[in-house]
Design an enzyme around this catalytic site. Structure first.
Site, PDB file in Angstrom:
ATOM      1  N   ILE A 182      -9.053   8.828   8.262  1.00  0.00           N
ATOM      2  CA  ILE A 182     -10.386   9.359   7.802  1.00  0.00           C
ATOM      3  C   ILE A 182     -11.443   8.090   8.213  1.00  0.00           C
ATOM      4  CG2 ILE A 182     -11.475  10.646   6.177  1.00  0.00           C
ATOM      5  CD1 ILE A 182      -8.946  11.792   6.873  1.00  0.00           C
ATOM      6  N   TYR A 190       0.746  -1.280   0.071  1.00  0.00           N
ATOM      7  CA  TYR A 190      -0.125   0.107   0.097  1.00  0.00           C
ATOM      8  C   TYR A 190       0.805   1.172  -0.069  1.00  0.00           C
ATOM      9  CZ  TYR A 190      -3.638   3.224   1.421  1.00  0.00           C
ATOM     10  OH  TYR A 190      -4.408   4.431   1.647  1.00  0.00           O
TER      11      TYR A 190
HETATM   12  P1  NDP Z   1     -13.770   3.980   0.785  1.00  0.00           P
HETATM   13  O1  NDP Z   1     -13.263   2.483   0.540  1.00  0.00           O
HETATM   14  O2  NDP Z   1     -15.042   4.453   1.219  1.00  0.00           O
HETATM   15  O3  NDP Z   1     -13.775   4.372  -0.968  1.00  0.00           O
HETATM   16  C1  NDP Z   1     -13.065   3.850  -1.921  1.00  0.00           C
HETATM   17  C2  NDP Z   1     -13.793   4.384  -3.078  1.00  0.00           C
HETATM   18  O4  NDP Z   1     -12.948   3.731  -4.396  1.00  0.00           O
HETATM   19  C3  NDP Z   1     -15.052   3.599  -3.335  1.00  0.00           C
HETATM   20  O5  NDP Z   1     -15.817   4.650  -3.954  1.00  0.00           O
HETATM   21  C4  NDP Z   1     -14.938   2.527  -4.240  1.00  0.00           C
HETATM   22  O6  NDP Z   1     -16.137   2.253  -4.949  1.00  0.00           O
HETATM   23  C5  NDP Z   1     -13.759   2.889  -5.300  1.00  0.00           C
HETATM   24  N1  NDP Z   1     -13.043   1.906  -5.764  1.00  0.00           N
HETATM   25  C6  NDP Z   1     -12.481   1.200  -5.378  1.00  0.00           C
HETATM   26  N2  NDP Z   1     -11.741   0.275  -6.213  1.00  0.00           N
HETATM   27  C7  NDP Z   1     -12.113   0.864  -7.444  1.00  0.00           C
HETATM   28  C8  NDP Z   1     -11.919   0.368  -8.803  1.00  0.00           C
HETATM   29  N3  NDP Z   1     -11.191  -0.469  -9.326  1.00  0.00           N
HETATM   30  N4  NDP Z   1     -12.421   1.187  -9.735  1.00  0.00           N
HETATM   31  C9  NDP Z   1     -13.320   2.442  -9.334  1.00  0.00           C
HETATM   32  N5  NDP Z   1     -13.375   2.697  -8.083  1.00  0.00           N
HETATM   33  C10 NDP Z   1     -13.076   1.967  -7.236  1.00  0.00           C
HETATM   34  O7  NDP Z   1     -12.409   4.643   1.409  1.00  0.00           O
HETATM   35  P2  NDP Z   1     -11.925   6.040   1.009  1.00  0.00           P
HETATM   36  O8  NDP Z   1     -12.734   7.003   0.870  1.00  0.00           O
HETATM   37  O9  NDP Z   1     -11.173   6.018   2.583  1.00  0.00           O
HETATM   38  O10 NDP Z   1     -10.759   5.685   0.004  1.00  0.00           O
HETATM   39  C11 NDP Z   1     -10.533   6.845  -1.009  1.00  0.00           C
HETATM   40  C12 NDP Z   1      -9.231   7.098  -1.310  1.00  0.00           C
HETATM   41  O11 NDP Z   1      -8.529   7.703  -0.057  1.00  0.00           O
HETATM   42  C13 NDP Z   1      -8.350   5.871  -1.333  1.00  0.00           C
HETATM   43  O12 NDP Z   1      -7.382   5.927  -2.457  1.00  0.00           O
HETATM   44  C14 NDP Z   1      -7.577   5.624  -0.127  1.00  0.00           C
HETATM   45  O13 NDP Z   1      -6.186   4.902  -0.269  1.00  0.00           O
HETATM   46  C15 NDP Z   1      -7.260   7.141   0.409  1.00  0.00           C
HETATM   47  N6  NDP Z   1      -7.068   7.311   1.797  1.00  0.00           N
HETATM   48  C16 NDP Z   1      -7.962   7.226   2.507  1.00  0.00           C
HETATM   49  C17 NDP Z   1      -7.622   7.273   3.941  1.00  0.00           C
HETATM   50  C18 NDP Z   1      -8.539   6.909   5.156  1.00  0.00           C
HETATM   51  O14 NDP Z   1      -8.146   6.951   6.306  1.00  0.00           O
HETATM   52  N7  NDP Z   1      -9.763   6.617   4.887  1.00  0.00           N
HETATM   53  C19 NDP Z   1      -6.273   7.830   4.315  1.00  0.00           C
HETATM   54  C20 NDP Z   1      -5.428   8.167   3.210  1.00  0.00           C
HETATM   55  C21 NDP Z   1      -5.822   7.759   1.865  1.00  0.00           C
HETATM   56  P3  NDP Z   1     -16.551   0.752  -5.564  1.00  0.00           P
HETATM   57  O15 NDP Z   1     -16.087  -0.291  -4.650  1.00  0.00           O
HETATM   58  O16 NDP Z   1     -17.960   0.978  -5.688  1.00  0.00           O
HETATM   59  O17 NDP Z   1     -15.697   0.793  -6.930  1.00  0.00           O
END
Ligand code: NDP
Length: 241
Positions: free
Chosen positions: A180, A147
């Site tokens: 988050i 990651y």
């Molecule tokens: P969530 O799991 O709530 O959201 C992830 C989103 O990514 C979902 O909408 C999911 O939708 C989408 N997704 C995953 N795989 C795919 C794919 N192959 N194609 C299209 N969409 C995809 O987590 P977060 O909101 O926390 O994550 C968002 C970003 O923030 C990520 O990149 C994560 O690494 C980053 N991040 C998050 C942190 C945290 O603490 N939450 C901290 C630092 C970074 P679906 O499954 O419907 O495709």
């Protein structure tokens, strides 16, 4: 209709992507929302939105979604390359398939997303790319190995893009959140790693809300085009690592 420019967001079905879509929509922007879960994208019910089921591993699908939305609302002025997964794990017992998935979605998916809008922004000499890294793209954690690799990739690509695109007046902002509150942990399949993460989260009093991130991106975007917030590192105050 609205006269604000179109913004596009991958991973808009939940978490930070959803919160950002809501923030820009509330500010009057038309939004292109993309993710794999079509039902959840449709349930957002945002006005002036184009909803597309897109897997970021599918370069043509992102390009087609952008083209459909631009036909309706004009050029994408902000792309948030947000979609990502976190299969955190002890590296010695992590199945290699989990690396493949993270690398494909978090690195190649981000490039596919940028590719869909970058040349248009260069031609128009305006636009903003918001790149989703992480605090794990600034420092490493022993149970985040691959990651961290994917998020360091996003950091390096963002910095290179920022230098390259500055001559075209296109802004590149890299976003590095700490903990988050979202559904991200549902992707952690290694139970010990998940328990350790949750215990650390309790120690810092929990994560902060995704709405804070969405509002911050909107505020950074709303600066004049000639002003760029190059990086946002946002954590809970009590997150000390
Ligand atoms: P969530 O799991 O709530 O959201 C992830 C989103 O990514 C979902 O909408 C999911 O939708 C989408 N997704 C995953 N795989 C795919 C794919 N192959 N194609 C299209 N969409 C995809 O987590 P977060 O909101 O926390 O994550 C968002 C970003 O923030 C990520 O990149 C994560 O690494 C980053 N991040 C998050 C942190 C945290 O603490 N939450 C901290 C630092 C970074 P679906 O499954 O419907 O495709």
């Amino acid at each position: 209709m609205t006269n604000k420019p179109l913004v596009a967001i991958t991973g808009a079905s939940t978490g930070i992507g959803e919160a950002t879509a809501r923030a820009f929509s509330a500010a009057g922007h038309p939004v292109l929302v993309m993710a794999r879960s079509l039902d959840r994208l449709e349930a957002l019910g945002l006005p002036n939105s184009v909803v597309r089921q897109v897997d970021v591993r599918d370069r043509d699908a992102i390009a087609a979604a952008v083209s459909d939305a631009e036909a309706e609302y004009g050029p994408v002025d902000m792309m948030f390359a947000n979609a990502g997964i976190a299969r955190l794990a002890d590296i010695s017992r992590q199945p290699p398939e989990e690396w493949d998935e993270m690398i494909d979605i978090n690195t190649k998916g981000v490039m596919n997303t940028v590719h869909a809008v970058m040349s248009g922004m260069m031609e128009r000499r305006t636009g903003t790319l918001v790149m989703m890294s992480s605090i794990a793209g600034r420092k490493v954690y022993p149970d985040h190995t691959v990651y961290c690799g994917t998020k360091f990739f996003v950091h390096a690509v963002s910095e290179s893009l920022r230098e390259y695109l500055s001559a075209y007046d296109v802004r590149v902002l890299v976003l590095s959140p700490g903990v988050i509150e979202t559904e991200l942990l549902s992707g952690v399949l290694d139970q010990q790693t998940l328990e350790n993460y949750k215990a650390n989260k309790v120690k810092m009093g929990g994560g902060i809300g995704a709405d804070i991130v969405g509002d911050l991106i909107l505020n950074a975007y709303n600066l004049p085009q000639r002003a760029l917030v190059q990086e946002i590192c946002l954590t809970p105050t009590r997150q000390s690592y």
